[in-house]
Design a protein around this motif. Structure first.
Motif: not given
Length: 266
Positions: A107-119
């Motif tokens: 796997q390759l993972l780029v972390r992105l929390p559900p609360s992340a904004d559009e930017q």
């Protein structure tokens, strides 16, 4: 073991009292007998005061008897249904149904929390697009994962997640992995944990657990089914008549006193 008024305290009473206590504060037989004598004195005085004729006390006595007998019957029937031989028979009959799919991917993972904004989402997507481009350009998946994956534990192994069973990871992740043939790569996709890109080390396969591995599940299902069948059998054999119109708004008897068990009279 003792006589208190007109009631006897039996050896079985002492043994049951001791067994009901935790091992840390379990009394000696003498301590248990002394405690039972004390409780028996209180109970004897309650009878002399007429408390055994109080409707609320009688309802509580019936409830205690009902629960004690119900639990005793359940324990007996459930023990009969969950012997070693019967569990092994059940496992043999259902072993294929116990199987679960297993995947093995990098796997390759780029972390992105559900609360992340559009930017933040745009930046994460741009980073994943860059990693996808590196792979499309011919760089080995393991090299890209080791250098750029944001999951340190698998990045150190070139992205290798190891074998994973269905139910152990996010459903979206598993289904994406299960679609891949050996050596095939997924397109980037999102889960609640971030953006992923996968490469299959092995194709999806069905794994059947051993009896020892599945014993807990097999026993739980056997006990649940046995209890369900027992209740169905009893409902068919023992008359039950309900009087729901006699219940008050809060579920208690509208008469304000204890009610008789269903089917035992008006």
């Amino acid at each position: 073991m003792a006589e208190v008024g007109k009631r006897d305290v039996l050896d079985a009473d002492v043994a049951a009292f001791i067994a009901s206590r935790s091992s840390r504060d379990r009394p000696t037989p003498a301590e248990a007998l002394d405690a039972l004598v004390g409780r028996s004195l209180l109970a004897e005085e309650a009878r002399r005061a007429g408390l055994d004729r109080d409707p609320e006390v009688q309802a509580r006595q019936r409830a205690s008897e009902r629960e004690l007998l119900a639990q005793a019957l359940l324990e007996k029937r459930l023990a009969e249904a969950s012997t070693e031989s019967k569990l092994r028979e059940r496992y043999a009959a259902t072993r294929e149904q116990l199987g679960r799919r297993e995947v093995h991917v990098r796997q390759l993972l780029v972390r992105l929390p559900p609360s992340a904004d559009e930017q933040a989402r745009a930046q994460a997507q741009s980073r994943m697009n860059g990693l996808f481009a590196r792979l499309a350009g011919g760089e080995p998946f393991e090299k890209v994962a080791r250098e750029s994956s944001e999951d340190p534990s698998t990045a150190a192994r070139g992205g290798d997640l190891g074998p994973v069973l269905e139910g152990q990871v996010d459903d979206v992740f598993f289904e994406e992995a299960a679609r891949l043939a050996k050596g095939e790569r997924s397109r980037p996709f999102a889960t609640p944990y971030g953006l992923y890109l996968l490469e299959a080390v092995e194709p999806v396969k069905q794994v059947v657990p051993s009896f020892e591995e599945s014993r807990g599940k097999v026993e739980a299902e056997a006990r649940r089914e046995t209890q369900g069948r027992l209740l169905e059998e009893l409902r068919a054999r023992i008359p039950v008549k309900l009087y729901p119109e006699r219940l008050g708004q809060d579920g208690a008897s509208s008469s304000g006193v204890g009610t008789k068990d269903a089917g035992r009279g008006r």
